[in-house]
Design an enzyme around this catalytic site. Structure first.
Site, PDB file in Angstrom:
ATOM      1  N   GLU A   1       0.841  -1.190   0.000  1.00 49.38           N
ATOM      2  CA  GLU A   1       0.000   0.000   0.000  1.00 49.38           C
ATOM      3  C   GLU A   1       0.880   1.245   0.000  1.00 49.38           C
ATOM      4  OE1 GLU A   1      -3.928  -1.742   2.305  1.00 49.38           O
ATOM      5  OE2 GLU A   1      -2.628  -0.388   3.405  1.00 49.38           O
TER       6      GLU A   1
ATOM      7  N   CYS B   1       2.006  -1.272  14.959  1.00 52.44           N
ATOM      8  CA  CYS B   1       2.083  -1.003  13.524  1.00 52.44           C
ATOM      9  C   CYS B   1       1.529  -2.171  12.710  1.00 52.44           C
ATOM     10  CB  CYS B   1       3.543  -0.751  13.154  1.00 52.44           C
ATOM     11  SG  CYS B   1       3.757  -0.498  11.397  1.00 52.44           S
TER      12      CYS B   1
ATOM     13  N   SER C   1      12.480   7.585   6.866  1.00 55.03           N
ATOM     14  CA  SER C   1      12.241   7.363   8.295  1.00 55.03           C
ATOM     15  C   SER C   1      12.930   6.061   8.704  1.00 55.03           C
ATOM     16  CB  SER C   1      10.746   7.281   8.581  1.00 55.03           C
ATOM     17  OG  SER C   1      10.264   5.998   8.288  1.00 55.03           O
TER      18      SER C   1
ATOM     19  N   ASN D   1      -2.312   6.121  16.058  1.00 58.11           N
ATOM     20  CA  ASN D   1      -3.456   5.782  15.220  1.00 58.11           C
ATOM     21  C   ASN D   1      -3.942   4.370  15.535  1.00 58.11           C
ATOM     22  OD1 ASN D   1      -3.776   8.147  13.582  1.00 58.11           O
ATOM     23  ND2 ASN D   1      -1.816   7.633  12.637  1.00 58.11           N
TER      24      ASN D   1
ATOM     25  N   CYS E   1      -0.226   7.017   9.708  1.00 56.69           N
ATOM     26  CA  CYS E   1       1.003   6.383  10.160  1.00 56.69           C
ATOM     27  C   CYS E   1       0.743   5.067  10.876  1.00 56.69           C
ATOM     28  CB  CYS E   1       1.720   7.307  11.124  1.00 56.69           C
ATOM     29  SG  CYS E   1       2.654   8.481  10.241  1.00 56.69           S
TER      30      CYS E   1
HETATM   31  S1  SF4 Z   1       6.945  -0.229   9.277  1.00 56.18           S
HETATM   32 FE1  SF4 Z   1       8.057   1.100  10.740  1.00 56.18          FE
HETATM   33  S2  SF4 Z   1       6.743   1.207  12.553  1.00 56.18           S
HETATM   34 FE2  SF4 Z   1       6.014  -0.524  11.287  1.00 56.18          FE
HETATM   35  S3  SF4 Z   1       7.025  -2.350  12.110  1.00 56.18           S
HETATM   36 FE3  SF4 Z   1       8.290  -1.555  10.444  1.00 56.18          FE
HETATM   37  S4  SF4 Z   1       9.766  -0.171  11.421  1.00 56.18           S
HETATM   38 FE4  SF4 Z   1       8.120  -0.521  12.884  1.00 56.18          FE
END
Ligand code: SF4
Length: 338
Positions: free
Chosen positions: A91, A118, A189, A289, A332
């Site tokens: 996505e 997440c 990030s 979120n 997020c």
């Molecule tokens: S996408 Fe980012 S926040 Fe999600 S599990 Fe991976 S490192 Fe962690």
């Protein structure tokens, strides 16, 4: 068959040269791919017929297809469910801000970091290639009917866990004959992969770096971001952040999702202020979120405001991020493997 968008411009020059074509043909081809966004070699009219045939026989152009699009009517932000050549789903989102659309891209199908809040971290499939990352920008521009002004690598995956392909994709997006996006409009990030942060500092790209901190205590961090926090301590992350900032001249952003009674106390705000001050960083707060299967809750609004004010009273540059795309699960931590 090879995905043409997996090649850098110099690799494309090499590919053309090996087939007996002048190097400038690669630049012509690059413009067809990224400016005209032509998908059919036969229509690349200024290329010699032999080259067009070789492209037809040996390569393909599309690496990412749009399966479904969800639009958030309130914010005009959208989420695209995308399909890759081998059927793997990912996505990506296009988030509308004052300055235009920001493409939130995935770097992996799934994620190995297993952060507890997440959706992306709940499974793992594979790394994406540079072409698959770049193509997300073009597909999002198609569905938004506007070019993307910025990109953030904050979708599915830990970008620095797929280091080589992510760096290559950013260079491809920067290439003046193509998408021509400035590095200062790109943000990577990371949940704090220290060696890769040092490598990135030496790439000469000066992209923005956002570190998902989420806690200023190593034990709390290990509970929230188990894989990353067990590898690297907050002290090591601060050192890598300071080095990145000094080498690139970019201010580091610390992402901090406020979680009810976990990381939102006055003491946490105080420690976050000290941590941020030491690297002259900026703090981006966001209420956690909602993610299916995760019982953690966002700090209530009043607590979020109090936390922000405390940071500001300490002289810290801090903002509360508007959460775009919650209604379409594109905010997020909500993007997932399709
Ligand atoms: S996408 Fe980012 S926040 Fe999600 S599990 Fe991976 S490192 Fe962690």
């Amino acid at each position: 068959m090879m995905n043409l968008k997996d090649l850098s411009l110099s690799e494309l020059e090499q590919w053309c040269a090996e087939r007996g074509h002048a190097r400038y043909r690669a630049r012509q081809l690059w413009r067809w791919l990224y400016q005209a966004q032509e998908r059919v070699p036969a229509r690349m009219t200024n290329l010699p017929e032999r080259l067009r045939q070789q492209l037809e026989d040996e390569t393909y152009v599309d690496a990412v297809w749009v399966d479904k699009v969800f639009t958030d009517r309130n914010t005009a932000s959208l989420k695209a469910v995308l399909r890759l050549c081998d059927g793997v789903g990912i996505e990506a989102a296009a988030l509308l801000y004052r300055f235009g659309y920001t493409a939130c891209l995935s770097s992996q199908a799934g994620c190995r970091m297993a952060c507890v809040f997440c959706a992306s971290g709940q499974s793992w499939e594979r790394n994406l290639s540079s072409g698959e990352i770049v193509d997300q920008v073009l597909r999002l521009a198609d569905v938004a009917e506007r070019p993307m002004s910025r990109v953030v690598l904050m979708g599915v995956g830990e970008p620095l866990d797929n280091y080589a392909q992510v760096v290559k994709a950013l260079r491809q997006l920067h290439q003046p004959q193509g998408v021509n996006m400035g590095y200062r409009h790109m943000t990577v990030s990371t949940c704090g992969l220290v060696p890769q942060m040092h490598w990135l500092a030496d790439e000469g790209m000066a992209v923005n770096l956002a570190i998902s901190l989420h806690a200023v205590d190593d034990e709390v961090r290990k509970a929230l971001l188990p894989v990353a926090a067990r590898r690297h301590s907050l002290v090591e992350i601060a050192e890598a952040a300071r080095n990145y900032s000094e080498r690139t001249g970019r201010q580091i952003t610390f992402e901090y999702a406020l979680i009810d009674r976990i990381n939102d106390s006055d003491e946490s705000a105080q420690r976050l202020a000290e941590y941020t001050r030491a690297v002259k960083g900026h703090v981006n707060l966001i209420g956690l979120n909602p993610v299916e299967g995760c019982e953690l809750m966002a700090t209530p609004r009043a607590g979020q405001v109090r936390f922000l004010q405390k940071l500001r009273r300490e002289g810290i540059s801090a903002t509360m991020r508007r959460s775009l795309g919650v209604s379409i699960n594109a905010a997020c931590g909500q993007l997932r493997r399709g």
